[in-house]
Design an enzyme around this catalytic site. Structure first.
Site, PDB file in Angstrom:
ATOM      1  N   GLY A 112       0.829  -1.190   0.000  1.00  0.00           N
ATOM      2  CA  GLY A 112       0.000   0.000   0.000  1.00  0.00           C
ATOM      3  C   GLY A 112       0.867   1.245   0.000  1.00  0.00           C
ATOM      4  CB  CYS A 113       0.236   4.679  -1.213  1.00  0.00           C
ATOM      5  SG  CYS A 113      -1.421   4.966  -0.555  1.00  0.00           S
ATOM      6  CE1 TYR A 114      -1.318   8.215   4.101  1.00  0.00           C
ATOM      7  CE2 TYR A 114      -3.209   6.808   3.704  1.00  0.00           C
ATOM      8  CZ  TYR A 114      -2.675   8.072   3.864  1.00  0.00           C
ATOM      9  OH  TYR A 114      -3.485   9.179   3.787  1.00  0.00           O
ATOM     10  CB  THR A 163       5.419   2.392   0.177  1.00  0.00           C
ATOM     11  OG1 THR A 163       4.814   1.287  -0.504  1.00  0.00           O
ATOM     12  CG2 THR A 163       6.750   2.714  -0.481  1.00  0.00           C
ATOM     13  CD  GLU A 172       4.957   6.535  -0.706  1.00  0.00           C
ATOM     14  OE1 GLU A 172       5.922   5.769  -0.587  1.00  0.00           O
ATOM     15  OE2 GLU A 172       3.773   6.174  -0.609  1.00  0.00           O
TER      16      GLU A 172
END
Length: 346
Positions: free
Chosen positions: A149-151, A153, A312
């Site tokens: 998931g983005c968070y 990462t 990011e």
């Protein structure tokens, strides 16, 4: 050439995967698929993808995806598992959804409310694990990969080195801001420009965000013991980007110099994770459109906490860039192929 299909090509994640694949010298883009948008030209949904605008979106079925060497699944959570079982064993499947990220079936049931589909190789190459190794070793030649998931990462790359080095002692608190693209492309009233412009708002407060067990899983792997996390996400009035402020208790006497040394050891050889010079702090603008994660670390010695800030682009390194990085590792290509290390400014 490696033939690649992208399921969910009309969405933000699918569009970003295609943006990167257009410049990949080892890849031939095959089927692009969608659900309700099937039959539309791709350009009606992704007009920025000039070389592909005349492609017609096909239905997302196993039959459409068959015959490709690699299939990217950029689908809503819960939609990948049944489709993946219909694809041939020799196909490399890279899932950008959550279906195969978690190893704990009970955690999946608690946060997603459905039957756990299984666990695939976790696609965060730079993740430091207990003993000093990295997750990259699990991805070379892998046939089934779950993109983080983005968070998770940002948060995992922010704190894992401290835990792996034995410098962090738990009591993890993470507050992270994300751009509105993190919620996907479906129309939602609270994401309308009139609602989100000029305003920040929290959501998933009180431990309810679905990325919480994924962050806990990663930090537990780094530390070798169970780590719990208090995670609060916020919505920021920007299209893309994540800025994560991550803190944890440290052992008495731990200094900023000790922590910086651990992060330098973890990331000095990494292409896409940059430990910034002292005095410089990450920003979402600096990583826009790139596969980079900027990290800065310090210790608040008065209260005994390590503070790590990570930035990011949630659609690039946080989703599609991470997926293409996994493609490169799985197929034996150079890991940074087709992945930008230079952002876009202003």
């Amino acid at each position: 050439m490696t033939s690649v299909a992208v399921a969910g090509a009309s969405g933000y994640a699918g569009g970003e995967i295609l943006r990167l694949l257009v410049g990949h010298p080892e890849v031939e883009i095959g089927a692009v698929t969608a659900a309700s948008s099937a039959g539309d030209p791709l350009g009606a949904h992704q007009p920025h993808l000039a070389p592909l605008t005349d492609r017609v979106l096909q239905p997302t079925t196993a039959e459409t995806l068959a015959g490709h060497d690699v299939v990217f699944l950029a689908l809503p959570h819960g939609a990948s598992a049944s489709l993946a079982t219909q694809l041939a064993d020799e196909v490399t499947v890279i899932d950008c959804g959550a279906d195969f990220r978690l190893a704990d079936a009970d955690a999946w049931q608690e946060f997603y409310g459905s039957t756990h589909a299984g666990t695939w190789a976790y696609g965060l190459p730079e993740l430091v694990v207990e003993g000093g190794g990295k997750q990259r070793a699990q991805l070379a030649g892998a046939r089934h990969i779950a993109v983080p998931g983005c968070y998770p990462t940002a948060a995992s790359l922010a704190l894992a080195p401290a835990f792996a080095a034995g410098l962090a002692a738990g009591d993890v608190v993470i507050v992270a801001a994300s751009g509105t693209s993190g919620a996907g492309k479906s129309l939602k009233p609270h994401l309308l420009g009139a609602e989100s412009m000029g305003s920040m708002s929290p959501y998933g407060v009180g431990g309810g965000h679905r990325h919480t067990p994924e962050i806990e899983q990663n930090l537990s792997r780094a530390s070798g013991q169970d780590i719990s996390v208090s995670f609060t996400p916020t919505l920021a009035p920007m299209p893309r980007g994540i800025l994560a402020t991550c803190t944890a208790a440290v052992a008495p006497g731990t200094t900023t110099a000790q922590v910086r040394a651990a992060y330098a050891e973890a990331y000095d050889d990494e292409t896409f994770v940059q430990l910034l010079p002292e005095g410089s702090w990450p920003s979402t603008a600096a990583v826009l459109g790139s596969n980079n994660v900027q990290v800065q670390v310090t210790v608040d010695e008065r209260v005994g906490r390590v503070i790590v800030i990570a930035a990011e682009d949630n659609l690039t390194k946080g989703t599609a860039g991470g997926a293409v990085q996994c493609l490169n590792l799985a197929k034996g290509f150079e890991e940074s192929l087709a992945l930008p290390t230079v952002g876009v400014a202003p």
